[in-house]
Design a protein around this motif. Sequence first.
Motif, short mmCIF file in Angstrom:
data_model
loop_
_atom_site.label_atom_id
_atom_site.label_comp_id
_atom_site.label_asym_id
_atom_site.label_seq_id
_atom_site.Cartn_x
_atom_site.Cartn_y
_atom_site.Cartn_z
N MET A 219 0.83 -1.21 0.00
CA MET A 219 0.00 0.00 0.00
C MET A 219 0.87 1.26 0.00
O MET A 219 0.55 2.24 -0.66
CB MET A 219 -0.91 0.01 1.24
N ALA B 15 2.00 1.91 -3.41
CA ALA B 15 0.91 2.44 -4.23
C ALA B 15 0.66 3.92 -3.90
O ALA B 15 0.40 4.74 -4.79
CB ALA B 15 -0.36 1.62 -4.00
N GLN C 158 -5.08 5.16 0.33
CA GLN C 158 -5.21 3.73 -0.01
C GLN C 158 -6.06 3.06 1.06
O GLN C 158 -5.79 3.21 2.26
CB GLN C 158 -3.84 3.05 -0.03
N SER D 125 -3.89 -1.48 -6.88
CA SER D 125 -4.87 -0.47 -6.46
C SER D 125 -5.70 0.00 -7.64
O SER D 125 -5.22 0.00 -8.78
CB SER D 125 -4.15 0.74 -5.87
N GLU E 200 -8.00 5.39 -3.51
CA GLU E 200 -7.87 4.10 -4.20
C GLU E 200 -8.12 2.92 -3.26
O GLU E 200 -7.80 3.00 -2.07
CB GLU E 200 -6.46 3.97 -4.80
N TYR F 294 -6.95 -0.77 -2.42
CA TYR F 294 -5.83 -1.68 -2.61
C TYR F 294 -6.33 -3.08 -2.29
O TYR F 294 -6.78 -3.34 -1.16
CB TYR F 294 -4.66 -1.29 -1.68
N ARG F 295 -6.30 -3.96 -3.26
CA ARG F 295 -6.77 -5.34 -3.03
C ARG F 295 -5.67 -6.14 -2.34
O ARG F 295 -4.55 -6.23 -2.83
CB ARG F 295 -7.11 -5.95 -4.40
#
Length: 295
Positions: free
Chosen positions: A147, A150, A158, A187, A249, A251-252
């Motif tokens: 994260m 990202a 995030q 993300s 965003e 974040y997976r």
Amino acid sequence: MIKKAVLPVAGLGTRCLPASKAIPKEMITIVDKPVIQYVVEEAVAAGIKEIVLVTHSSKSAIENHFDKNFELESMLEAKGKDELLAEVRNIVPDDVSIIAVRQPVALGLGHAVLCAQSVIGDDPFAVLLPDVLVDAEGLPENDLAGMIRAFDKSGQAQIMVENVPHELTYKYGIVALDGETPAPGVSAPLSGMVEKPKVEEAPSSLAVIGRYLLPAAIFPLLAETSPGAGNEIQLTDALETLRQQQGAEAYRMRGKTYDCGHQLGYLEATLALAKRHPQHGEGFRALLSRYADEG
Ligand code: G1P
């Protein structure tokens, strides 16, 4: 680079009673360490250097756990118990500081984060909810580190997300995305988020999973946020305003989570972590197969 993290630990842990009657729920042990230590270790592994505990007068055991215990250390030293001494001395590395602030009234997660404002100042920061353990076993870096990368790329907040069964969406912050659900570790721009929606109104099955990276711009928004779901000041509501103003965003996550806010989650975390524990793993696996055989 994000170097500061807020850990809201003021909650009274009613879901963990009776275990949490006289000790903070964050001090309940998983294998050989309290839950909070795993969360602090996760933050430290992602490069965090300053950890702000937002806590409550009844939960001083958490601060004590991260403080020096001079008497204990002298006793271990005198008895030559060097391994134990090293362990209690190295709970956090020397270059990491732990700071505690109080949340005087339980007005919700958003309010807890706002209580850390004077320590965080103008810097972007992470929020880690200590109910959730994030397991990075087998991954090159943990999700918080992913994260942070990202965030460095896009400069946008995030929010860590993962799919949950749709019928459980009412328990979580739920996000909406413009495009497809991103692959794990990636993300994607958020198009909305809502705290604990009715199942039939949930915009997706992607739930917020207790890890956030936020700009300091969240603080004035939190200060203006009215009570929402559960009549509490919700971080999700302030984040939705932030998203509308400057984007955010999802974040997976790549790792696995254990929800240590309830008993079965603790048990699962205990199983997963005990099985691979460097000292106790072998003995624990033998116990597991013995109990499995007994049905
Ligand atoms: C909090 C957040 C929620 C999130 C959940 C799990 O809710 O408000 O958005 O989905 O943690 O991380 P709580 O479980 O504290 O009610």
